[in-house]
Motif scaffolding. Structure first.
Motif, short mmCIF file in Angstrom:
data_model
loop_
_atom_site.label_atom_id
_atom_site.label_comp_id
_atom_site.label_asym_id
_atom_site.label_seq_id
_atom_site.Cartn_x
_atom_site.Cartn_y
_atom_site.Cartn_z
N VAL A 70 71.89 76.24 101.25
CA VAL A 70 73.00 77.17 101.50
C VAL A 70 72.97 77.67 102.94
O VAL A 70 73.99 77.66 103.64
N PHE A 71 71.81 78.10 103.40
CA PHE A 71 71.71 78.58 104.78
C PHE A 71 72.00 77.47 105.78
O PHE A 71 72.54 77.73 106.86
N ALA A 72 71.69 76.23 105.44
CA ALA A 72 71.93 75.11 106.35
C ALA A 72 73.41 74.83 106.54
O ALA A 72 73.83 74.40 107.61
N PHE A 73 74.22 75.08 105.52
CA PHE A 73 75.65 74.74 105.59
C PHE A 73 76.51 75.80 106.26
O PHE A 73 77.59 75.50 106.76
N LEU A 74 76.09 77.05 106.28
CA LEU A 74 76.94 78.14 106.77
C LEU A 74 77.44 77.96 108.21
O LEU A 74 78.64 78.11 108.46
N PRO A 75 76.58 77.64 109.20
CA PRO A 75 77.10 77.50 110.57
C PRO A 75 78.13 76.37 110.70
O PRO A 75 79.16 76.52 111.36
N TYR A 76 77.87 75.26 110.03
CA TYR A 76 78.80 74.13 110.11
C TYR A 76 80.15 74.49 109.50
O TYR A 76 81.20 74.19 110.08
N CYS A 77 80.12 75.12 108.35
CA CYS A 77 81.38 75.51 107.69
C CYS A 77 82.20 76.45 108.58
O CYS A 77 83.42 76.31 108.68
N GLN A 78 81.54 77.40 109.22
CA GLN A 78 82.26 78.33 110.10
C GLN A 78 82.84 77.60 111.30
O GLN A 78 83.99 77.81 111.67
N LEU A 79 82.06 76.74 111.90
CA LEU A 79 82.52 76.02 113.09
C LEU A 79 83.71 75.12 112.79
O LEU A 79 84.62 74.97 113.60
N MET A 80 83.73 74.55 111.59
CA MET A 80 84.81 73.63 111.22
C MET A 80 85.98 74.35 110.55
O MET A 80 86.85 73.72 109.96
N ARG A 81 86.01 75.69 110.63
CA ARG A 81 87.09 76.52 110.08
C ARG A 81 87.20 76.41 108.56
O ARG A 81 88.29 76.41 108.01
N GLU A 82 86.08 76.34 107.90
CA GLU A 82 86.10 76.21 106.45
C GLU A 82 85.52 77.42 105.73
O GLU A 82 85.59 77.50 104.52
N ASN A 83 84.90 78.37 106.41
CA ASN A 83 84.35 79.54 105.74
C ASN A 83 85.41 80.56 105.39
O ASN A 83 85.39 81.13 104.32
N VAL A 84 86.32 80.82 106.30
CA VAL A 84 87.33 81.85 106.09
C VAL A 84 88.70 81.19 106.15
O VAL A 84 89.26 81.04 107.21
N ILE A 85 89.19 80.78 104.99
CA ILE A 85 90.50 80.13 104.95
C ILE A 85 91.26 80.66 103.75
O ILE A 85 90.75 80.70 102.64
N VAL A 86 92.47 81.09 103.99
CA VAL A 86 93.34 81.56 102.93
C VAL A 86 94.65 80.78 103.10
O VAL A 86 95.68 81.33 103.44
N ASP A 87 94.57 79.49 102.85
CA ASP A 87 95.71 78.60 103.08
C ASP A 87 96.95 78.99 102.30
O ASP A 87 98.05 78.92 102.82
N PHE A 88 96.79 79.35 101.05
CA PHE A 88 97.98 79.58 100.23
C PHE A 88 98.79 80.78 100.72
O PHE A 88 99.97 80.87 100.46
N ILE A 89 98.18 81.69 101.45
CA ILE A 89 98.91 82.83 102.00
C ILE A 89 99.48 82.50 103.38
O ILE A 89 100.59 82.87 103.71
N LEU A 90 98.71 81.78 104.18
CA LEU A 90 99.08 81.56 105.58
C LEU A 90 99.74 80.21 105.86
O LEU A 90 100.00 79.90 107.01
N THR A 91 100.02 79.41 104.86
CA THR A 91 100.57 78.08 105.08
C THR A 91 101.83 78.12 105.94
O THR A 91 101.96 77.36 106.88
N LYS A 92 102.72 79.02 105.67
CA LYS A 92 103.98 79.07 106.41
C LYS A 92 104.00 80.18 107.45
O LYS A 92 105.03 80.45 108.04
N ALA A 93 102.86 80.81 107.66
CA ALA A 93 102.80 81.90 108.64
C ALA A 93 102.87 81.34 110.06
O ALA A 93 102.49 80.19 110.30
N PRO A 94 103.32 82.14 111.00
CA PRO A 94 103.35 81.69 112.39
C PRO A 94 101.91 81.48 112.91
O PRO A 94 100.96 82.06 112.40
N THR A 95 101.81 80.66 113.93
CA THR A 95 100.50 80.34 114.51
C THR A 95 99.76 81.60 114.92
O THR A 95 98.56 81.73 114.68
#
Length: 191
Positions: A70-95
């Motif tokens: 678990v600790f090994a994956f956290l930095p990679y997930c953050q760097l690749m924009r996968e830790n904090v994603i709320v796609d269903f809310i922001l899909t049509k939001a402006p950039t």
């Protein structure tokens, strides 16, 4: 969406490339740990079923392995924009809204990362001081804490980097990688 991000969210600047190599190497290590855990569990299950014999300390080993992965994956997930994603809310939001949310997520992760790192450091020192060990295998508990502190420290550095990237993207009102604006899967999993 993660298959799109793998090639696209990868940093291209010098600092980002270094962080990517560190985070990806750590994530690869975590993958090997998970693979090793799978083998150990398979051996244990087979031993129980076939010979009524179980590995001593299997629960302790799985606890160590899970924490390590678990600790090994956290930095990679953050760097690749996968830790904090709320796609269903922001899909049509402006950039700009997306980049502001990314920046806010990075700030939260920085705060949590620093707090968890400090607590892990203190917990590891306490475990060392009081000679805590796993009951069944006698392995000292503190030994895994420096690794966890190292992983969390890298996560904090990566979060600071992603915060800077999100601020720059907000100012420019665009993702540096426009494929992040590409339509993703809808709520039903269709592309």
């Amino acid at each position: 969406m993660s298959d799109v991000l793998e090639g696209s969210a990868r940093p291209t600047d010098k600092v980002g490339r270094v962080l990517y190599k560190l985070a990806a190497g750590l994530a690869l290590f975590g993958s090997f740990v998970i693979g090793a855990m799978a083998v150990v569990i398979a051996i244990n299950v087979t031993g129980r079923a076939a010979f009524n014999v179980s590995l001593t300390g299997i629960i302790d080993l799985i606890e160590l392995g899970t924490g390590t992965a678990v600790f090994a994956f956290l930095p990679y997930c953050q760097l690749m924009r996968e830790n904090v994603i709320v796609d269903f809310i922001l899909t049509k939001a402006p950039t700009r809204a997306k980049t502001i949310c990314d920046a806010f997520g990075s700030v939260i992760f920085i705060a949590l990362g620093v707090l968890i790192t400090m607590q892990l450091r203190q917990g590891g020192m306490d475990m060392y001081r009081y000679k805590e060990s796993f009951t069944t295998i006698g392995f000292p508990r503190w030994i895994s804490f420096p690794y966890a502190v190292l992983c969390m420290s890298l996560l904090v550095v990566v979060c600071v980097y992603t915060l800077g990237r999100s601020i720059a993207e907000t100012r420019a009102n665009k993702f540096f990688d426009e494929s992040l604006n590409a339509p993703g899967p809808d709520m039903h999993g269709q592309h």
